[in-house]
Design a protein around this motif. Sequence first.
Motif, mmCIF file in Angstrom:
data_model
loop_
_atom_site.group_PDB
_atom_site.id
_atom_site.type_symbol
_atom_site.label_atom_id
_atom_site.label_comp_id
_atom_site.label_asym_id
_atom_site.label_seq_id
_atom_site.Cartn_x
_atom_site.Cartn_y
_atom_site.Cartn_z
ATOM 1 N N MET A 62 50.042 26.439 41.554
ATOM 2 C CA MET A 62 49.288 27.504 42.204
ATOM 3 C C MET A 62 48.132 26.915 42.997
ATOM 4 S SD MET A 62 47.236 30.720 40.567
ATOM 5 C CE MET A 62 46.034 29.621 39.852
ATOM 6 N N ASP A 63 47.970 27.373 44.231
ATOM 7 C CA ASP A 63 46.895 26.917 45.094
ATOM 8 C C ASP A 63 45.719 27.886 44.965
ATOM 9 O OD1 ASP A 63 45.219 25.966 47.009
ATOM 10 O OD2 ASP A 63 46.632 26.120 48.679
ATOM 11 N N LEU A 64 44.654 27.453 44.316
ATOM 12 C CA LEU A 64 43.493 28.317 44.115
ATOM 13 C C LEU A 64 42.880 28.762 45.434
ATOM 14 C CD1 LEU A 64 41.735 26.498 41.128
ATOM 15 C CD2 LEU A 64 42.977 28.656 41.057
ATOM 16 N N LYS A 65 43.016 27.927 46.464
ATOM 17 C CA LYS A 65 42.400 28.269 47.752
ATOM 18 C C LYS A 65 43.040 29.510 48.361
ATOM 19 C CE LYS A 65 40.525 26.061 51.847
ATOM 20 N NZ LYS A 65 40.412 24.803 52.626
ATOM 21 N N GLN A 66 44.302 29.753 48.071
ATOM 22 C CA GLN A 66 44.964 30.945 48.601
ATOM 23 C C GLN A 66 44.364 32.225 48.037
ATOM 24 O OE1 GLN A 66 49.184 30.499 47.885
ATOM 25 N NE2 GLN A 66 49.491 29.425 49.825
ATOM 26 N N ILE A 67 43.896 32.172 46.795
ATOM 27 C CA ILE A 67 43.316 33.355 46.166
ATOM 28 C C ILE A 67 41.815 33.441 46.416
ATOM 29 C CG2 ILE A 67 42.881 34.532 43.965
ATOM 30 C CD1 ILE A 67 45.424 33.310 42.897
ATOM 31 N N PHE A 68 41.103 32.334 46.172
ATOM 32 C CA PHE A 68 39.646 32.357 46.147
ATOM 33 C C PHE A 68 38.976 31.771 47.394
ATOM 34 C CE2 PHE A 68 41.101 32.131 41.705
ATOM 35 C CZ PHE A 68 40.485 33.264 41.188
ATOM 36 N N LYS A 69 39.761 31.264 48.336
ATOM 37 C CA LYS A 69 39.224 30.616 49.552
ATOM 38 C C LYS A 69 38.490 29.314 49.230
ATOM 39 C CE LYS A 69 40.529 34.204 52.011
ATOM 40 N NZ LYS A 69 41.112 35.041 50.949
ATOM 41 N N THR A 70 38.693 28.812 48.031
ATOM 42 C CA THR A 70 38.131 27.532 47.617
ATOM 43 C C THR A 70 39.010 26.962 46.521
ATOM 44 O OG1 THR A 70 36.232 26.407 46.578
ATOM 45 C CG2 THR A 70 36.586 28.710 45.995
ATOM 46 N N ARG A 71 39.037 25.647 46.407
ATOM 47 C CA ARG A 71 39.827 25.015 45.345
ATOM 48 C C ARG A 71 39.033 24.879 44.054
ATOM 49 N NH1 ARG A 71 41.799 22.288 49.975
ATOM 50 N NH2 ARG A 71 44.042 22.612 50.216
ATOM 51 N N ASN A 72 37.771 25.255 44.080
ATOM 52 C CA ASN A 72 36.921 25.156 42.884
ATOM 53 C C ASN A 72 36.145 26.451 42.680
ATOM 54 O OD1 ASN A 72 36.688 22.104 44.304
ATOM 55 N ND2 ASN A 72 37.287 22.144 42.149
ATOM 56 N N PRO A 73 36.846 27.524 42.303
ATOM 57 C CA PRO A 73 36.215 28.846 42.235
ATOM 58 C C PRO A 73 35.238 29.032 41.083
ATOM 59 C CG PRO A 73 38.471 28.978 41.456
ATOM 60 C CD PRO A 73 38.301 27.590 41.998
ATOM 61 N N ILE A 74 34.204 29.809 41.385
ATOM 62 C CA ILE A 74 33.254 30.286 40.383
ATOM 63 C C ILE A 74 33.583 31.756 40.147
ATOM 64 C CG2 ILE A 74 30.825 30.668 39.838
ATOM 65 C CD1 ILE A 74 30.257 28.553 42.128
ATOM 66 N N ILE A 75 33.977 32.090 38.920
ATOM 67 C CA ILE A 75 34.382 33.458 38.594
ATOM 68 C C ILE A 75 33.358 34.066 37.646
ATOM 69 C CG2 ILE A 75 36.197 34.913 37.620
ATOM 70 C CD1 ILE A 75 38.193 32.659 38.259
ATOM 71 N N GLY A 76 32.641 35.076 38.120
ATOM 72 C CA GLY A 76 31.687 35.784 37.281
ATOM 73 C C GLY A 76 32.384 36.877 36.491
ATOM 74 N N VAL A 77 31.752 37.316 35.411
ATOM 75 C CA VAL A 77 32.361 38.309 34.517
ATOM 76 C C VAL A 77 31.520 39.579 34.473
ATOM 77 C CG1 VAL A 77 33.247 38.766 32.206
ATOM 78 C CG2 VAL A 77 33.273 36.430 33.104
ATOM 79 N N VAL A 78 32.188 40.728 34.627
ATOM 80 C CA VAL A 78 31.565 42.025 34.373
ATOM 81 C C VAL A 78 31.995 42.479 32.987
ATOM 82 C CG1 VAL A 78 31.474 44.451 35.030
ATOM 83 C CG2 VAL A 78 31.435 42.685 36.801
ATOM 84 N N HIS A 79 31.051 42.498 32.058
ATOM 85 C CA HIS A 79 31.302 42.969 30.699
ATOM 86 C C HIS A 79 31.085 44.479 30.659
ATOM 87 C CE1 HIS A 79 30.368 38.801 28.733
ATOM 88 N NE2 HIS A 79 31.650 38.943 29.041
ATOM 89 N N LEU A 80 32.147 45.231 30.502
ATOM 90 C CA LEU A 80 32.033 46.681 30.486
ATOM 91 C C LEU A 80 31.370 47.166 29.202
ATOM 92 C CD1 LEU A 80 35.583 47.598 31.845
ATOM 93 C CD2 LEU A 80 33.431 47.429 33.139
ATOM 94 N N GLN A 81 30.529 48.176 29.342
ATOM 95 C CA GLN A 81 29.944 48.836 28.178
ATOM 96 C C GLN A 81 31.052 49.550 27.392
ATOM 97 O OE1 GLN A 81 26.247 48.801 27.390
ATOM 98 N NE2 GLN A 81 26.927 46.987 28.513
ATOM 99 N N PRO A 82 30.799 49.938 26.121
ATOM 100 C CA PRO A 82 31.859 50.504 25.271
ATOM 101 C C PRO A 82 32.616 51.656 25.943
ATOM 102 C CG PRO A 82 29.896 50.082 23.977
ATOM 103 C CD PRO A 82 29.515 49.822 25.400
ATOM 104 N N LEU A 83 33.928 51.540 25.945
ATOM 105 C CA LEU A 83 34.800 52.497 26.613
ATOM 106 C C LEU A 83 35.277 53.582 25.648
ATOM 107 C CD1 LEU A 83 36.895 49.958 28.730
ATOM 108 C CD2 LEU A 83 34.976 51.381 29.493
ATOM 109 N N PRO A 84 35.873 54.667 26.162
ATOM 110 C CA PRO A 84 36.366 55.742 25.296
ATOM 111 C C PRO A 84 37.271 55.225 24.179
ATOM 112 C CG PRO A 84 36.489 56.415 27.586
ATOM 113 C CD PRO A 84 36.077 54.966 27.597
ATOM 114 N N THR A 85 37.082 55.736 22.996
ATOM 115 C CA THR A 85 37.759 55.430 21.727
ATOM 116 C C THR A 85 37.206 54.189 21.030
ATOM 117 O OG1 THR A 85 39.626 54.047 22.523
ATOM 118 C CG2 THR A 85 39.926 56.461 22.573
ATOM 119 N N SER A 86 36.361 53.395 21.691
ATOM 120 C CA SER A 86 35.771 52.246 20.987
ATOM 121 C C SER A 86 34.670 52.764 20.048
ATOM 122 C CB SER A 86 35.199 51.225 21.975
ATOM 123 O OG SER A 86 34.004 51.695 22.554
#
Length: 290
Positions: A1-25
């Motif tokens: 897999m070529d990371l550049k095709q997805i992220f426009k870079t071969r060394n991507p920095i991926i940040g995380v969105v931690h969702l607050q508690p969802l229904p039924t949790s």
Amino acid sequence: MDLKQIFKTRNPIIGVVHLQPLPTSPLWGGDLQAIISRAEREATALASGGVDGIIVENFFDAPFVKDQVDPAVVSAMTLLVQKIMNLVSLPIGINVLRNDGQSAMAIASCVEAQFIRVNVLTGVMATDQGLIEGIAHQLLRYRRELGSDVKIFADVLVKHARPLGSPNLTTAVQETIERGLADGVILSGWATGSPPSLEDLELASAAAVGTPVFIGSGANWENISTLMQAADGVIVSSSLKRHGKIDQPIDPIRVSQFVEATRRTVSNKGKDYQNREAETRNSPSPINTI
């Protein structure tokens, strides 16, 4: 897999969105709009800080079910991911904890997200949710049934868990790629906020033979210059939050600092490689004395 095709870079920095508690949790507060608003703010902070991608996960739904989540969680996450994708143009990934890869694949395929994260793709791990078995068999067939091209990034010897038996890290990486058909592998420390060792990253990169290896936890602007020497990309969360506290919102200043430190490391790494290549080309050929 070529990371550049997805992220426009071969060394991507991926940040995380931690969702607050969802229904039924257990900690669900009954206000989905508040969860949407916070998720939108965090995604915007990550994008403006310069990350190359975002992964959305139901982090605050603990204690997690070990396999299939409630349909209300799938519905809420689909809505939330769509809202985020309307705000930012970055590649988006999904992680449905603890190990509901099929729901993540379904959401990603429907909203046209680019990748998912799976905690246990192969093997068997002892966790606080009980024994979790790999889901490669079901997940890969499900992706084919959906006609989807969503990429699968899989943890190897995932954090907050212990493997049954004593698997060799090299073997675990190879089996995750060769038998689990992962598109990328993720290496973490023992828990959230704990980094993998440089030695383990080097072993994983050697075993992956070209398949991308991501740092999955514990990266910050102080250690990233070391860790990125043996990794292709990084998934980062805790160190980007206000005061570095996991329950706090994303801090845009911390995002910018981390992105700057990572890109400086990647740039220096590239220069070192180019210098070694030049030295090899310019070195004199051995003289044949026969």
